[in-house]
Every structure is written in C-alpha cells, then in structure tokens.
Design a protein around this motif. Structure first.
Motif, PDB file in Angstrom:
ATOM      1  N   LEU A  79       0.834  -1.204   0.000  1.00 58.63           N
ATOM      2  CA  LEU A  79       0.000   0.000   0.000  1.00 58.63           C
ATOM      3  C   LEU A  79       0.867   1.252   0.000  1.00 58.63           C
ATOM      4  N   LEU A  80       1.974   1.209   0.728  1.00 63.42           N
ATOM      5  CA  LEU A  80       2.917   2.332   0.736  1.00 63.42           C
ATOM      6  C   LEU A  80       3.532   2.520  -0.648  1.00 63.42           C
ATOM      7  N   VAL A  81       3.828   1.417  -1.326  1.00 63.57           N
ATOM      8  CA  VAL A  81       4.373   1.480  -2.687  1.00 63.57           C
ATOM      9  C   VAL A  81       3.405   2.209  -3.617  1.00 63.57           C
ATOM     10  N   VAL A  82       2.122   1.863  -3.506  1.00 59.92           N
ATOM     11  CA  VAL A  82       1.095   2.482  -4.354  1.00 59.92           C
ATOM     12  C   VAL A  82       1.006   3.978  -4.088  1.00 59.92           C
ATOM     13  N   PHE A  83       1.003   4.366  -2.813  1.00 62.31           N
ATOM     14  CA  PHE A  83       0.876   5.777  -2.467  1.00 62.31           C
ATOM     15  C   PHE A  83       2.099   6.584  -2.894  1.00 62.31           C
ATOM     16  N   VAL A  84       3.295   6.032  -2.709  1.00 61.34           N
ATOM     17  CA  VAL A  84       4.516   6.741  -3.113  1.00 61.34           C
ATOM     18  C   VAL A  84       4.558   6.901  -4.623  1.00 61.34           C
ATOM     19  N   LEU A  85       4.144   5.870  -5.353  1.00 54.95           N
ATOM     20  CA  LEU A  85       4.138   5.953  -6.812  1.00 54.95           C
ATOM     21  C   LEU A  85       3.112   6.973  -7.299  1.00 54.95           C
ATOM     22  N   THR A  86       1.974   7.052  -6.617  1.00 48.07           N
ATOM     23  CA  THR A  86       0.975   8.059  -6.963  1.00 48.07           C
ATOM     24  C   THR A  86       1.522   9.459  -6.735  1.00 48.07           C
ATOM     25  N   LEU A  87       2.279   9.635  -5.658  1.00 50.74           N
ATOM     26  CA  LEU A  87       2.906  10.928  -5.384  1.00 50.74           C
ATOM     27  C   LEU A  87       3.883  11.296  -6.495  1.00 50.74           C
ATOM     28  N   SER A  88       4.609  10.310  -6.998  1.00 51.55           N
ATOM     29  CA  SER A  88       5.514  10.539  -8.117  1.00 51.55           C
ATOM     30  C   SER A  88       4.755  11.044  -9.344  1.00 51.55           C
ATOM     31  N   THR A  89       3.622  10.424  -9.635  1.00 54.97           N
ATOM     32  CA  THR A  89       2.796  10.835 -10.776  1.00 54.97           C
ATOM     33  C   THR A  89       2.290  12.255 -10.606  1.00 54.97           C
ATOM     34  N   LEU A  90       1.891  12.617  -9.391  1.00 51.46           N
ATOM     35  CA  LEU A  90       1.373  13.957  -9.132  1.00 51.46           C
ATOM     36  C   LEU A  90       2.450  15.025  -9.349  1.00 51.46           C
ATOM     37  N   PHE A  91       3.676  14.743  -8.931  1.00 54.85           N
ATOM     38  CA  PHE A  91       4.760  15.695  -9.170  1.00 54.85           C
ATOM     39  C   PHE A  91       5.034  15.833 -10.672  1.00 54.85           C
TER      40      PHE A  91
ATOM     41  N   ARG B 132       2.851  26.124 -18.278  1.00 52.99           N
ATOM     42  CA  ARG B 132       1.812  27.024 -18.786  1.00 52.99           C
ATOM     43  C   ARG B 132       1.702  26.986 -20.301  1.00 52.99           C
ATOM     44  N   SER B 133       1.924  25.823 -20.874  1.00 49.24           N
ATOM     45  CA  SER B 133       1.763  25.627 -22.308  1.00 49.24           C
ATOM     46  C   SER B 133       0.450  24.875 -22.551  1.00 49.24           C
ATOM     47  N   PRO B 134      -0.334  25.249 -23.553  1.00 48.82           N
ATOM     48  CA  PRO B 134      -1.606  24.548 -23.798  1.00 48.82           C
ATOM     49  C   PRO B 134      -1.412  23.060 -24.097  1.00 48.82           C
ATOM     50  N   TYR B 135      -0.370  22.729 -24.849  1.00 54.72           N
ATOM     51  CA  TYR B 135      -0.121  21.323 -25.158  1.00 54.72           C
ATOM     52  C   TYR B 135       0.314  20.552 -23.909  1.00 54.72           C
ATOM     53  N   SER B 136       1.168  21.180 -23.110  1.00 58.12           N
ATOM     54  CA  SER B 136       1.630  20.544 -21.888  1.00 58.12           C
ATOM     55  C   SER B 136       0.482  20.372 -20.894  1.00 58.12           C
ATOM     56  N   GLU B 137      -0.407  21.357 -20.810  1.00 52.95           N
ATOM     57  CA  GLU B 137      -1.535  21.280 -19.890  1.00 52.95           C
ATOM     58  C   GLU B 137      -2.533  20.207 -20.325  1.00 52.95           C
ATOM     59  N   ILE B 138      -2.745  20.076 -21.622  1.00 49.20           N
ATOM     60  CA  ILE B 138      -3.619  19.005 -22.117  1.00 49.20           C
ATOM     61  C   ILE B 138      -3.031  17.645 -21.770  1.00 49.20           C
ATOM     62  N   GLY B 139      -1.701  17.521 -21.926  1.00 46.05           N
ATOM     63  CA  GLY B 139      -1.038  16.281 -21.551  1.00 46.05           C
ATOM     64  C   GLY B 139      -1.176  15.992 -20.073  1.00 46.05           C
ATOM     65  N   ALA B 140      -1.069  17.042 -19.226  1.00 50.58           N
ATOM     66  CA  ALA B 140      -1.223  16.868 -17.784  1.00 50.58           C
ATOM     67  C   ALA B 140      -2.646  16.437 -17.433  1.00 50.58           C
ATOM     68  N   GLU B 141      -3.627  17.021 -18.109  1.00 51.58           N
ATOM     69  CA  GLU B 141      -5.016  16.644 -17.864  1.00 51.58           C
ATOM     70  C   GLU B 141      -5.257  15.185 -18.255  1.00 51.58           C
ATOM     71  N   ARG B 142      -4.663  14.772 -19.359  1.00 55.11           N
ATOM     72  CA  ARG B 142      -4.791  13.365 -19.763  1.00 55.11           C
ATOM     73  C   ARG B 142      -4.117  12.439 -18.761  1.00 55.11           C
ATOM     74  N   GLU B 143      -2.998  12.894 -18.199  1.00 57.27           N
ATOM     75  CA  GLU B 143      -2.299  12.092 -17.186  1.00 57.27           C
ATOM     76  C   GLU B 143      -3.178  11.906 -15.942  1.00 57.27           C
ATOM     77  N   ILE B 144      -3.878  12.952 -15.558  1.00 54.33           N
ATOM     78  CA  ILE B 144      -4.788  12.861 -14.411  1.00 54.33           C
ATOM     79  C   ILE B 144      -5.935  11.901 -14.711  1.00 54.33           C
ATOM     80  N   ILE B 145      -6.448  11.946 -15.939  1.00 52.99           N
ATOM     81  CA  ILE B 145      -7.523  11.025 -16.329  1.00 52.99           C
ATOM     82  C   ILE B 145      -7.021   9.582 -16.292  1.00 52.99           C
TER      83      ILE B 145
END
Length: 290
Positions: free
Chosen positions: A90-102, A111-124
């Motif tokens: 469970l700790l592995v999962v949480f630490v890896l999720t933190l990595s994704t969030l960073f 602040r690039s539109p293409y980069s922000e779209i990519g970030a939104e897709r990453e969250i999805i």
C-alpha cells in the motif's frame, strides 16, 4: 522490512533498475520495428538518446519544472525500493501516486496549452487505473493477511490461484501504466501517435532525460507487480516469474503495435468496468471461500 533490507534494495534498484529498464526499452523498439517490417534501432538506442539529452543544456520556461521532475524520479525510485525490499504494498502504491502527481505539476508549471492538455490526460489516466491498483493492494492483504510484499514467500501456492481476476484486471491497467496503445493518451514513447509530445512537450535536455529514466524504473516496478502473482515458497518460483514477466511484456508490445489510441472516455469507462467487474467478483469469491 528493516533498514538494512531497504538499503540493499534501494541500492540494487537504483543501479539495476535503469540498466534493465533501458534494455527493455531497447528490446521494445527492436520488436516493434520487426512487427512493422523495419530493422529498427540498436538495442542500446535508449541509452544513446538519454546520454545525448544529458549532454544538452536545460531549456525550460521556469526553474521549477526540472525540480518537480526530479522529485517524481526520486519517489519512483523509493517506490521500487519499498517493493523489492518486501515492504508495504500500500505504501508502494501511495509513493508511486505521489511521483505521478509531481510529474503532472511539472507539466502544469510550463503554462503551455499542449503541456496542460497532456497533464489533464495524465490525471484522467490516474483516475482510470488507480482504483484497480488500490483493489490489488486490498485483495493482496485479504489473501495473505499482510500488506508486506515478502509475505508471498511463505505461501504454498502462488497468489494468482486465489486472485486470478485481480491478475487479469491488473494486466489491463498495466497497459495504461506502461503507456502503451491504446491507452497512451498523455504521451507516447513512439512516433506513431502524434507529433506533439503531450505532457513532455515543454521538457528538454536533462529534464527530459530524467523522464525517460523514470520510465525505465517504473517499467521494472510494474513488471515486479506481475511477478508477485506467481511467486511462492519454492525455488522454481523465480523461473516461473521470469517466464511470466517476459510473456506479459511481449504481450504489451504486441498490443501497442496492433491497436490505435482510443478516446479518454473509452479508457475511463473500460478501466472502471474492469475494476468493478473482475475486481469485485474476485473479492466476493475470496470472501466466500475464506
């Protein structure tokens, strides 16, 4: 897990993780090229690419993007160290999720539109696969009585015997985690999808090199999750785990080269259907027999 075992696992994963991950990435390119009727690059081409990126000056729109990517890399290494030292899943999962969030924050900071779209897709993508990953950790505890990865070494049979549907569900979301088609929405490691690089559009030089190295570490960790299902208290378990991991990785390469990218709505719907279908059924069966 004690401090010594974690230190050994940390050093081993720190050194061997990128070596094995680089070889896997090179093998991926070679096999993909053969499937497409091409010769393909050398096996060590990913290493050559990263070495070239490290030699370049970093060009970024702000001073924080590289720092956020560095944090993402560090937490992915820590997640691997916790896992391979037999620590809390469970700790592995949480630490890896933190990595994704960073990683997502790094993309948003540009602040690039293409980069922000990519970030939104990453969250999805995160919202699509995370329920199955959490369910994997929970059912692991139900089956073994512990969240510790090392508990599988005391089992008489591999855990896949009681968690076959969870294994199938994890196989499904591993395609997202490995960034393979049809679910490589935030960015792809191949040029067969789109010209704009998604979440890494504004990353270059050392920053982009850290992203590639992080991907190598993550691939080894995810394949470790697959191996966890076929490990038990027997010497032959290591051989079985290696065979299963190789078979799964070849399957992912085959899928990557035979399916076109889907829309995020389809990925989200299918992921949750798999989670609710396979995951909950396996929990109910497990609860009935245990």
């Amino acid at each position: 897990m004690n401090l010594l075992s974690f230190a050994i696992a940390f050093v081993a994963f720190l050194v061997l993780g990128p070596v094995l991950g680089c070889l896997l990435a090179g093998l991926d390119r070679k096999i993909s090229a053969r499937l497409q009727g091409r010769v393909g690059p050398p096996l060590l081409q990913p290493y050559y690419d990263v070495r070239k990126l490290l030699a370049k000056d970093r060009r970024s729109v702000n001073d924080f993007q590289g720092f956020y990517v560095l944090l993402a890399l560090v937490f992915s290494i820590l997640a691997g160290a916790f896992f391979f030292s037999g620590g809390n899943i469970l700790l592995v999962v949480f630490v890896l999720t933190l990595s994704t969030l960073f990683f997502v924050i790094a993309a948003y900071s540009a602040r690039s539109p293409y980069s922000e779209i990519g970030a939104e897709r990453e969250i999805i993508q995160l919202a699509s696969y995370e329920p199955m990953v959490i369910l994997f950790a929970i059912t692991f505890y139900v089956a073994t009585g512990s969240f510790n990865v090392s508990s599988v070494l005391s089992l008489d049979v591999p855990i896949i015997a009681v968690l076959p549907l969870i294994f199938c569900g994890l196989l499904f979301i591993i395609t997202i985690k490995l960034r393979k088609s049809p679910f490589d929405l935030s960015y792809s490691h191949h040029a067969h999808q789109e010209l704009v690089k998604g979440i890494t559009t504004e990353m270059s030089g050392r920053t982009l090199a850290m992203v590639e190295i992080m991907h190598w570490y993550e691939n080894i960790l995810f394949l470790g999750w697959i191996a966890l299902f076929v490990v038990w208290a027997s010497w032959i378990a290591a051989v079985v785990a290696v065979v299963v991991v190789i078979a799964v990785y070849f399957l992912e390469i085959f899928i990557d080269n035979n399916f076109a990218r889907v829309k995020w709505q389809a990925m989200f719907k299918w992921s949750w259907l798999v989670t609710l279908g396979l995951g909950l059924v396996n929990i109910l069966v497990l609860g009935f027999f245990l």
